[in-house]
Enzyme design. Structure first.
Site, short mmCIF file in Angstrom:
data_model
loop_
_atom_site.label_atom_id
_atom_site.label_comp_id
_atom_site.label_asym_id
_atom_site.label_seq_id
_atom_site.Cartn_x
_atom_site.Cartn_y
_atom_site.Cartn_z
N TYR A 49 29.63 -42.28 5.13
CA TYR A 49 28.21 -42.58 5.33
C TYR A 49 27.74 -43.76 4.47
O TYR A 49 26.55 -43.89 4.21
CB TYR A 49 27.38 -41.33 5.01
CG TYR A 49 27.36 -40.31 6.14
CD1 TYR A 49 27.08 -40.69 7.46
CD2 TYR A 49 27.57 -38.96 5.89
CE1 TYR A 49 27.05 -39.76 8.49
CE2 TYR A 49 27.53 -38.03 6.92
CZ TYR A 49 27.26 -38.44 8.22
OH TYR A 49 27.21 -37.52 9.24
N THR A 91 19.76 -38.99 17.90
CA THR A 91 20.07 -38.47 16.56
C THR A 91 19.14 -37.32 16.18
O THR A 91 19.59 -36.30 15.65
CB THR A 91 19.94 -39.61 15.52
OG1 THR A 91 20.84 -40.65 15.91
CG2 THR A 91 20.30 -39.12 14.13
N ASN A 112 22.23 -31.71 12.96
CA ASN A 112 22.19 -32.10 14.38
C ASN A 112 23.54 -31.93 15.08
O ASN A 112 23.86 -32.63 16.03
CB ASN A 112 21.63 -33.52 14.53
CG ASN A 112 22.47 -34.57 13.84
OD1 ASN A 112 23.46 -34.24 13.18
ND2 ASN A 112 22.12 -35.83 14.00
N GLU A 126 36.13 -45.14 11.13
CA GLU A 126 36.01 -43.69 10.90
C GLU A 126 37.32 -42.97 11.26
O GLU A 126 37.73 -42.05 10.56
CB GLU A 126 34.82 -43.14 11.70
CG GLU A 126 33.50 -43.67 11.14
CD GLU A 126 32.27 -43.37 11.99
OE1 GLU A 126 32.42 -42.77 13.07
OE2 GLU A 126 31.17 -43.75 11.56
#
Ligand code: CMP
Length: 143
Positions: A49, A91, A112, A126
């Site tokens: 992040y 999101t 979420n 990622e």
């Protein structure tokens, strides 16, 4: 073949939504080529992040994603990055359309249910943060 990184977040794992999420992408026609149930070390969460480091919710975000096991996955298929984002929904679940994962199962922007890469660059970054090369299988589509 295009690949993306998808992750069922701790809320989704605890609510037993792994199967539901996997099933949606399987039925769509994408191929699961890597998967693991894992607890994210704090350092990995901060790297993952990193782009949100200056945001006021960064600490909360890292606390949450490290709070319990996640189900990390690599999926492949044509246009899988943008199609998966569409299937996930906005999101913030309050803005996510019914029929999307967040629209059907999410309530708050923090919890979420799912994370998905938003671009080819973040997918590559990622996937390599979470998976070694040998943990991602290669096989030809049979059907
Ligand atoms: P994700 O796709 O995992 O990428 C960044 C995450 O930050 C996002 O999903 C949200 O879960 C989270 N997020 C965005 N805005 C907020 C907020 N205001 N408070 C807490 N978390 C947030």
């Amino acid at each position: 073949m295009e690949k993306t990184f998808l992750m069922v977040k701790p809320d989704g794992v605890q609510r037993q939504l792994i199967g539901e999420v996997v099933s949606r992408f399987e039925r769509k026609g994408f191929q699961l080529v890597g998967a693991k149930l894992m607890s994210i070390p704090r350092e990995l969460a901060e790297q993952h992040y990193g782009e949100h480091k200056e945001r006021p919710f960064f600490g909360e975000l890292v606390d949450f994603i490290t709070s319990g096991p996640v189900f990390a996955m690599v999926w492949q298929g044509e246009n899988v990055i943008s199609t998966a984002r569409g299937m996930m929904g906005s999101t913030n679940p309050k803005d996510a359309a019914p029929g999307t994962i967040r629209g059907d199962f999410g309530l708050t922007v923090g919890k979420n249910v799912i994370h998905g890469s938003d671009s080819p660059e973040s997918a590559e970054r990622e996937i390599s943060l979470f998976f070694n090369e040998e943990e991602v299988v290669a096989y030809d589509k049979l059907i």
